[in-house]
Design an enzyme around this catalytic site. Structure first.
Site, PDB file in Angstrom:
ATOM      1  N   ASN A 210     -18.458   5.937 -12.624  1.00 21.95           N
ATOM      2  CA  ASN A 210     -19.082   4.643 -12.336  1.00 21.95           C
ATOM      3  C   ASN A 210     -20.441   4.568 -13.027  1.00 21.95           C
ATOM      4  OD1 ASN A 210     -21.187   5.706 -10.490  1.00 21.95           O
ATOM      5  ND2 ASN A 210     -19.387   6.298  -9.289  1.00 21.95           N
ATOM      6  N   PRO A 305     -12.667  13.386  -0.958  1.00 27.55           N
ATOM      7  CA  PRO A 305     -13.234  13.708   0.360  1.00 27.55           C
ATOM      8  C   PRO A 305     -14.413  12.788   0.659  1.00 27.55           C
ATOM      9  CG  PRO A 305     -13.600  15.509  -1.216  1.00 27.55           C
ATOM     10  CD  PRO A 305     -12.732  14.500  -1.899  1.00 27.55           C
ATOM     11  N   ASP A 306     -14.477  12.240   1.878  1.00 21.73           N
ATOM     12  CA  ASP A 306     -15.617  11.400   2.276  1.00 21.73           C
ATOM     13  C   ASP A 306     -16.718  12.335   2.778  1.00 21.73           C
ATOM     14  OD1 ASP A 306     -17.474   9.727   3.484  1.00 21.73           O
ATOM     15  OD2 ASP A 306     -15.934   8.229   3.948  1.00 21.73           O
TER      16      ASP A 306
HETATM   17  O1  PMT Z   1     -27.990   6.084  -9.695  1.00 16.59           O
HETATM   18  P1  PMT Z   1     -28.669   4.754  -9.970  1.00 16.59           P
HETATM   19  O2  PMT Z   1     -28.273   4.188 -11.306  1.00 16.59           O
HETATM   20  O3  PMT Z   1     -30.146   4.824  -9.777  1.00 16.59           O
HETATM   21  O4  PMT Z   1     -28.101   3.694  -8.899  1.00 16.59           O
HETATM   22  C1  PMT Z   1     -28.413   3.843  -7.553  1.00 16.59           C
HETATM   23  C2  PMT Z   1     -27.194   3.551  -6.663  1.00 16.59           C
HETATM   24  C3  PMT Z   1     -26.813   2.086  -6.789  1.00 16.59           C
HETATM   25  C4  PMT Z   1     -26.016   4.428  -7.061  1.00 16.59           C
HETATM   26  C5  PMT Z   1     -27.644   3.924  -5.210  1.00 16.59           C
HETATM   27  O5  PMT Z   1     -28.724   3.114  -4.835  1.00 16.59           O
HETATM   28  C6  PMT Z   1     -26.488   3.735  -4.233  1.00 16.59           C
HETATM   29  O6  PMT Z   1     -26.218   2.656  -3.721  1.00 16.59           O
HETATM   30  N1  PMT Z   1     -25.767   4.851  -3.930  1.00 16.59           N
HETATM   31  C7  PMT Z   1     -24.561   4.864  -3.101  1.00 16.59           C
HETATM   32  C8  PMT Z   1     -23.387   4.372  -3.924  1.00 16.59           C
HETATM   33  C9  PMT Z   1     -22.079   4.401  -3.133  1.00 16.59           C
HETATM   34  O7  PMT Z   1     -21.236   5.170  -3.443  1.00 16.59           O
HETATM   35  O8  PMT Z   1     -22.059   3.576  -2.120  1.00 16.59           O
HETATM   36  P2  PMT Z   1     -20.746   3.416  -1.139  1.00 16.59           P
HETATM   37  O9  PMT Z   1     -21.068   2.223  -0.314  1.00 16.59           O
HETATM   38  O10 PMT Z   1     -19.502   3.378  -1.945  1.00 16.59           O
HETATM   39  O11 PMT Z   1     -20.758   4.738  -0.270  1.00 16.59           O
HETATM   40  C10 PMT Z   1     -21.418   4.819   0.984  1.00 16.59           C
HETATM   41  C11 PMT Z   1     -21.998   6.187   1.190  1.00 16.59           C
HETATM   42  O12 PMT Z   1     -20.953   7.148   1.301  1.00 16.59           O
HETATM   43  C12 PMT Z   1     -22.934   6.674   0.108  1.00 16.59           C
HETATM   44  O13 PMT Z   1     -24.023   7.342   0.723  1.00 16.59           O
HETATM   45  C13 PMT Z   1     -22.080   7.650  -0.679  1.00 16.59           C
HETATM   46  O14 PMT Z   1     -22.876   8.694  -1.258  1.00 16.59           O
HETATM   47  C14 PMT Z   1     -21.166   8.205   0.397  1.00 16.59           C
HETATM   48  N2  PMT Z   1     -19.832   8.629  -0.060  1.00 16.59           N
HETATM   49  C15 PMT Z   1     -18.989   7.741  -0.659  1.00 16.59           C
HETATM   50  C16 PMT Z   1     -17.729   8.150  -1.020  1.00 16.59           C
HETATM   51  C17 PMT Z   1     -17.338   9.479  -0.790  1.00 16.59           C
HETATM   52  N3  PMT Z   1     -16.159   9.903  -1.146  1.00 16.59           N
HETATM   53  N4  PMT Z   1     -18.200  10.323  -0.197  1.00 16.59           N
HETATM   54  C18 PMT Z   1     -19.432   9.934   0.177  1.00 16.59           C
HETATM   55  O15 PMT Z   1     -20.215  10.713   0.725  1.00 16.59           O
END
Ligand code: PMT
Length: 403
Positions: A210, A305-306
Site C-alpha cells: 500500500n 494476522p490482525d
Molecule cells: O506511513 P505514512 O505515509 O506516513 O502514512 C500514515 C498512515 C496513513 C499509514 C497512518 O497514519 C495510518 O493511518 N496507519 C494505519 C493504517 C491502517 O492500516 O489502518 P486500518 O484502519 O486498516 O487498521 C487499523 C489498525 O489495525 C492499525 O493500527 C493497523 O496498524 C492495525 N492492523 C491492521 C491490519 C492488521 N492485519 N493488523 C493490524 O494490526
C-alpha cells in the site's frame, strides 16, 4: 542556549526589552535583531545595554573593506551561531514574510537561513489578527513545526479590545525554556511503534502493498525518543533512515511484523500501531514466478494476522494505541476499532485526499479515546501531531486503563 531575538515593529516592541532581560536571567545569550520599523518604537541601544552585544539593525551596515563582506554574510553567521530564533513581537508583516519566504531584510533573511527551532509571539490589532491572511500564514508556520505563543486578550494601543496583545514576556521566556530543557515525560517508558506498509508476496517477484511511506510512525518514534522513552520501531519496507537513538527492527510481511511485535511485547509499556498492515495475503506463495498464460488472473487471498486485535487480547496494563485509516465515517469507524481491538485510543485519519494521510509530511487526525472523548488535531507536521498523540497517551496513563 544561544537565542537570536528578532524584534519587529509594533507598539509591543518595548516589551521585548523585558523579554531580553528575562532570557539573560535564565542563562541564555541573546543576539538582538531589530527591523527598521522596530527601531521607530525602541532604540537598539536599550538592547545592547541589556545583552552586552552589538544589535543588528540592517542587512548591509558596513561601508568599506572586509567589513562589507562580513556584513553581507552576517545573517548566515547569526543563523549558524544560534540555537533558537525567537521573534517577539512578530507583526502580521513579518509573519507573512516568513510564511512566504520573502527575504528582504536581515530578520526575514535570517529566518530562511536558520535551521533550528523557531518561536514567534505575534502582536497586532484584533482585526489584523483575525484576518484570514494572518491566520493562514500562522497555520503555515505551525505546520512547519514552529512554536506560536498566542497573543493575549485585552485593551490594545489602537483603542480596541480583543486578542492581539503580545503574550507576557515571562510566558514567551517559558517557551524558550521548554526548548532548552525538553520534556522527559516518557522517561522509563518503552514504546513499541510500528510503521510503514507490509509487502505480501504473490510469487518470488511480485507482492501486494500500500501507499504508506512510514513517515507517521517514524515521526512518532522520533517524538517518543525526544521525550525520554526507549523506542523499538518495527518497520515495514520504507526509504527512511532510522531515527537517532531508536532501535529499528525491519520486517517485510504482516506475519513478520506480528512475530516481531509479539517478541518485543513483554518489555513494552506503550504500543502504538501506525503501520498500514496488509489485510490479505496468499495462503501458499508459489515458489516459482507465475507465468502469463492467460488474459485474466485471479487471486484467492486469506486474512493476515490482525496484530492490533491480538495485542489487545493480551495487553495487560500496557497502553495500546491503534490507528484507523478511513475514507469516510471517520469517528464511527475509529470508535468501532477502539472497542473491538481493546485500545485506549485510536488515531483516526482520512486517507485518499491530498496533503495529509499517506506519504505526506503533514497529518490531521481525530484522537478517539475511551475515557476522554474525541479530540480533533488540526493539520500540522507529522512530528507535531506525534507530540500531540503522546501528550494524550500521558493523560490516559493518569486516568487509568479501560474497564
Ligand atoms: O506511513 P505514512 O505515509 O506516513 O502514512 C500514515 C498512515 C496513513 C499509514 C497512518 O497514519 C495510518 O493511518 N496507519 C494505519 C493504517 C491502517 O492500516 O489502518 P486500518 O484502519 O486498516 O487498521 C487499523 C489498525 O489495525 C492499525 O493500527 C493497523 O496498524 C492495525 N492492523 C491492521 C491490519 C492488521 N492485519 N493488523 C493490524 O494490526
Amino acid at each position: 542556549m544561544r537565542v537570536a531575538l528578532g524584534v519587529s515593529g509594533g507598539i509591543a516592541a518595548y516589551k521585548a526589552a523585558e523579554l531580553a532581560r528575562l532570557l539573560m536571567e535564565d542563562g541564555h545569550s541573546v543576539q538582538c535583531v531589530l527591523t527598521s520599523s522596530a527601531q521607530e518604537f525602541i532604540r537598539p541601544l536599550t538592547f545592547a545595554a541589556l545583552t552586552g552585544r552589538k544589535v543588528i539593525t540592517d542587512l548591509f551596515h558596513a561601508s568599506s573593506g572586509e567589513d562589507v563582506l562580513a556584513s553581507a554574510v552576517e545573517h548566515i553567521a547569526v543563523a549558524q551561531e544560534n540555537d533558537v530564533l525567537l521573534v517577539a513581537p512578530a507583526t502580521a508583516g513579518i509573519l507573512a514574510k516568513f510564511a512566504h519566504g520573502l527575504a528582504d531584510d536581515f530578520l526575514s533573511t535570517l529566518y530562511l537561513a536558520f535551521e533550528g527551532p523557531v518561536v514567534v509571539a505575534p502582536a497586532m490589532n484584533t482585526a489584523m489578527w483575525g484576518h484570514a491572511a494572518t491566520q493562514t500564514n500562522l497555520a503555515m508556520l505551525a505546520a512547519r513545526g514552529h512554536v506560536v505563543v498566542d497573543p493575549g486578550v485585552g485593551h490594545l494601543a489602537c483603542g480596541t479590545v480583543g486578542p492581539g496583545r503580545l503574550a507576557e514576556p515571562a510566558i514567551i521566556a517559558a517557551a524558550i525554556q521548554a526548548i532548552a530543557h525538553p520534556l522527559r515525560d516518557l522517561a522509563g517508558e518503552v514504546c513499541l511503534i510500528t510503521a510503514g506498509p507490509t509487502q505480501e508476496p504473490l510469487d518470488p517477484v511480485r507482492y501486494l502493498t500500500n501507499r504508506s511511506s512510514g513517515k507517521m510512525g517514524y515521526a512518532l518514534a522520533s517524538a517518543a525518543h525526544a521525550r525520554g522513552a526507549r523506542v523499538i520501531l518495527v518497520s515495514g519496507p520504507v526509504d527512511l533512515p532510522a531515527p537517532e537513538g531508536v532501535e529499528r527492527v525491519r520486517v517485510r510481511t504482516a506475519q513478520e511484523m506480528r512475530d516481531a511485535v509479539m517478541q518485543r511485547l513483554p518489555e513494552s509499556t506503550i504500543i502504538i500501531k501506525a503501520a498500514a498492515v496488509a489485510d490479505f495475503q496468499l495462503e501458499e506463495v508459489p515458489r516459482q514466478k507465475v507465468k502469463k498464460t492467460s488474459a485474466r488472473f485471479s487471486l484467492e487471498l486469506v486474512p493476515t494476522p490482525d496484530i492490533l486485535a491480538e495485542v489487545g487480547s493480551i495487553r495487560g496494563e500496557r497502553l495500546l494505541v491503534g490507528f484507523a485509516a478511513e475514507t469516510q465515517n471517520l469517528e464511527q469507524e475509529a470508535r468501532r476499532k477502539l472497542e473491538s481491538k481493546r485500545c485506549d485510543m485510536v488515531v483516526a485519519n482520512l486517507v485518499g485526499g491530498e496533503g495529509v494521510g499517506f506519504e505526506s509530511d503533514d497529518n490531521e487526525v481525530l484522537l478517539v479515546t475511551r475515557r476522554n472523548g474525541s479530540i480533533a488535531v488540526p493539520r500540522a507536521s507529522k512530528l507535531a501531531v506525534s507530540h500531540r498523540i503522546l501528550e494524550e497517551c500521558l493523560k490516559l496513563r493518569l486516568v487509568g486503563q479501560p474497564a
